[in-house]
Design a protein around this motif. Structure first.
Motif, PDB file in Angstrom:
ATOM      1  N   LEU A 273     -14.161  16.441  14.290  1.00  0.00           N
ATOM      2  CA  LEU A 273     -15.250  15.543  13.869  1.00  0.00           C
ATOM      3  C   LEU A 273     -14.698  14.213  13.365  1.00  0.00           C
ATOM      4  O   LEU A 273     -15.280  13.156  13.620  1.00  0.00           O
ATOM      5  CB  LEU A 273     -16.107  16.233  12.805  1.00  0.00           C
ATOM      6  CG  LEU A 273     -16.882  17.458  13.314  1.00  0.00           C
ATOM      7  CD1 LEU A 273     -17.538  18.206  12.156  1.00  0.00           C
ATOM      8  CD2 LEU A 273     -17.906  17.056  14.359  1.00  0.00           C
ATOM      9  N   ILE A 274     -13.577  14.251  12.663  1.00  0.00           N
ATOM     10  CA  ILE A 274     -12.939  13.012  12.199  1.00  0.00           C
ATOM     11  C   ILE A 274     -12.530  12.168  13.399  1.00  0.00           C
ATOM     12  O   ILE A 274     -12.760  10.955  13.439  1.00  0.00           O
ATOM     13  CB  ILE A 274     -11.730  13.321  11.296  1.00  0.00           C
ATOM     14  CG1 ILE A 274     -12.204  13.901   9.956  1.00  0.00           C
ATOM     15  CG2 ILE A 274     -10.868  12.076  11.074  1.00  0.00           C
ATOM     16  CD1 ILE A 274     -11.100  14.495   9.105  1.00  0.00           C
ATOM     17  N   LEU A 275     -11.928  12.808  14.392  1.00  0.00           N
ATOM     18  CA  LEU A 275     -11.504  12.085  15.599  1.00  0.00           C
ATOM     19  C   LEU A 275     -12.680  11.476  16.342  1.00  0.00           C
ATOM     20  O   LEU A 275     -12.548  10.439  16.977  1.00  0.00           O
ATOM     21  CB  LEU A 275     -10.728  13.024  16.524  1.00  0.00           C
ATOM     22  CG  LEU A 275      -9.296  13.298  16.087  1.00  0.00           C
ATOM     23  CD1 LEU A 275      -8.732  14.501  16.815  1.00  0.00           C
ATOM     24  CD2 LEU A 275      -8.436  12.063  16.327  1.00  0.00           C
ATOM     25  N   LYS A 276     -13.840  12.113  16.253  1.00  0.00           N
ATOM     26  CA  LYS A 276     -15.040  11.577  16.907  1.00  0.00           C
ATOM     27  C   LYS A 276     -15.671  10.452  16.101  1.00  0.00           C
ATOM     28  O   LYS A 276     -16.662   9.871  16.524  1.00  0.00           O
ATOM     29  CB  LYS A 276     -16.052  12.698  17.142  1.00  0.00           C
ATOM     30  CG  LYS A 276     -15.606  13.661  18.214  1.00  0.00           C
ATOM     31  CD  LYS A 276     -16.662  14.708  18.450  1.00  0.00           C
ATOM     32  CE  LYS A 276     -16.260  15.572  19.621  1.00  0.00           C
ATOM     33  NZ  LYS A 276     -17.339  16.412  20.094  1.00  0.00           N
ATOM     34  N   GLY A 277     -15.105  10.180  14.920  1.00  0.00           N
ATOM     35  CA  GLY A 277     -15.582   9.056  14.125  1.00  0.00           C
ATOM     36  C   GLY A 277     -16.652   9.383  13.103  1.00  0.00           C
ATOM     37  O   GLY A 277     -17.251   8.487  12.521  1.00  0.00           O
ATOM     38  N   TYR A 278     -16.912  10.658  12.873  1.00  0.00           N
ATOM     39  CA  TYR A 278     -17.916  11.035  11.881  1.00  0.00           C
ATOM     40  C   TYR A 278     -17.416  10.748  10.462  1.00  0.00           C
ATOM     41  O   TYR A 278     -16.240  10.930  10.167  1.00  0.00           O
ATOM     42  CB  TYR A 278     -18.286  12.522  11.991  1.00  0.00           C
ATOM     43  CG  TYR A 278     -19.127  12.841  13.199  1.00  0.00           C
ATOM     44  CD1 TYR A 278     -20.486  12.562  13.214  1.00  0.00           C
ATOM     45  CD2 TYR A 278     -18.565  13.420  14.326  1.00  0.00           C
ATOM     46  CE1 TYR A 278     -21.267  12.852  14.321  1.00  0.00           C
ATOM     47  CE2 TYR A 278     -19.333  13.719  15.444  1.00  0.00           C
ATOM     48  CZ  TYR A 278     -20.678  13.433  15.427  1.00  0.00           C
ATOM     49  OH  TYR A 278     -21.450  13.723  16.529  1.00  0.00           O
TER      50      TYR A 278
ATOM     51  N   ARG B   3      -8.040   9.425  10.538  1.00  0.00           N
ATOM     52  CA  ARG B   3      -8.400   9.356  11.962  1.00  0.00           C
ATOM     53  C   ARG B   3      -7.294   8.683  12.761  1.00  0.00           C
ATOM     54  O   ARG B   3      -6.886   9.161  13.818  1.00  0.00           O
ATOM     55  CB  ARG B   3      -9.723   8.612  12.145  1.00  0.00           C
ATOM     56  CG  ARG B   3     -10.184   8.581  13.593  1.00  0.00           C
ATOM     57  CD  ARG B   3     -11.599   7.997  13.714  1.00  0.00           C
ATOM     58  NE  ARG B   3     -12.088   8.131  15.055  1.00  0.00           N
ATOM     59  CZ  ARG B   3     -11.918   7.206  16.000  1.00  0.00           C
ATOM     60  NH1 ARG B   3     -11.282   6.082  15.724  1.00  0.00           N
ATOM     61  NH2 ARG B   3     -12.395   7.399  17.211  1.00  0.00           N
ATOM     62  N   HIS B   4      -6.785   7.578  12.258  1.00  0.00           N
ATOM     63  CA  HIS B   4      -5.717   6.847  12.946  1.00  0.00           C
ATOM     64  C   HIS B   4      -4.467   7.723  13.082  1.00  0.00           C
ATOM     65  O   HIS B   4      -3.835   7.766  14.135  1.00  0.00           O
ATOM     66  CB  HIS B   4      -5.395   5.555  12.188  1.00  0.00           C
ATOM     67  CG  HIS B   4      -4.346   4.738  12.857  1.00  0.00           C
ATOM     68  ND1 HIS B   4      -3.022   4.836  12.508  1.00  0.00           N
ATOM     69  CD2 HIS B   4      -4.419   3.839  13.869  1.00  0.00           C
ATOM     70  CE1 HIS B   4      -2.317   4.029  13.273  1.00  0.00           C
ATOM     71  NE2 HIS B   4      -3.140   3.407  14.102  1.00  0.00           N
ATOM     72  N   ALA B   5      -4.129   8.427  12.019  1.00  0.00           N
ATOM     73  CA  ALA B   5      -2.942   9.289  12.041  1.00  0.00           C
ATOM     74  C   ALA B   5      -3.114  10.440  13.042  1.00  0.00           C
ATOM     75  O   ALA B   5      -2.168  10.790  13.756  1.00  0.00           O
ATOM     76  CB  ALA B   5      -2.665   9.836  10.648  1.00  0.00           C
ATOM     77  N   LEU B   6      -4.308  11.023  13.099  1.00  0.00           N
ATOM     78  CA  LEU B   6      -4.562  12.106  14.061  1.00  0.00           C
ATOM     79  C   LEU B   6      -4.457  11.590  15.496  1.00  0.00           C
ATOM     80  O   LEU B   6      -3.833  12.227  16.353  1.00  0.00           O
ATOM     81  CB  LEU B   6      -5.937  12.730  13.816  1.00  0.00           C
ATOM     82  CG  LEU B   6      -6.100  13.531  12.528  1.00  0.00           C
ATOM     83  CD1 LEU B   6      -7.569  13.879  12.298  1.00  0.00           C
ATOM     84  CD2 LEU B   6      -5.246  14.781  12.543  1.00  0.00           C
TER      85      LEU B   6
END
Length: 119
Positions: A60-65, A101-104
């Motif tokens: 979800l973090i990667l999807k920008g939530y 998110r950037h780190a993932l």
């Protein structure tokens, strides 16, 4: 959103089954659910050290939530999601000053470039 939650929403939407709009909604939700499942499988292969719940949060973090959206989608309290975010940082050795998110994304990119997954 879990598969059970998705199925509950589908059931509600399909009560008026047959209308073109309902069919369109059904197709969009089914497509979204399949994409989420595929994304989750990819996250699992990139971050096997994370628990299933942490993998869900990472997806979800990667999807920008944002935090409140993640809480709503997973039906978890902010404190629980923040704890899982901290666990993700610790397990993946991501410093607190770096955006998660950037780190993932960076980790996935590096693993893809240096260790491509076989098809």
């Amino acid at each position: 959103m879990t598969e059970q939650q998705t199925n509950q929403y589908l059931k509600i939407l399909l009560e008026n089954q047959g209308t073109p709009r309902q069919k369109s909604i059904e197709n969009h939700i089914a497509k979204w659910h399949e994409q989420t499942r595929i994304d989750y499988q990819n996250i699992k292969s990139f971050f096997p050290e994370l628990s299933p719940s942490e993998q869900e949060i990472a997806t979800l973090i990667l999807k920008g939530y944002q935090l409140k959206d993640i809480c709503s989608l997973t039906d978890k309290k902010e404190s629980n999601v923040n704890c899982q975010r901290s666990n993700i940082r610790r397990k993946l050795q991501i410093p607190p000053e770096k955006k998660l998110r950037h780190a993932l994304l960076q980790t996935i990119t590096q693993k893809t470039i240096f260790h491509p997954q076989s098809s």
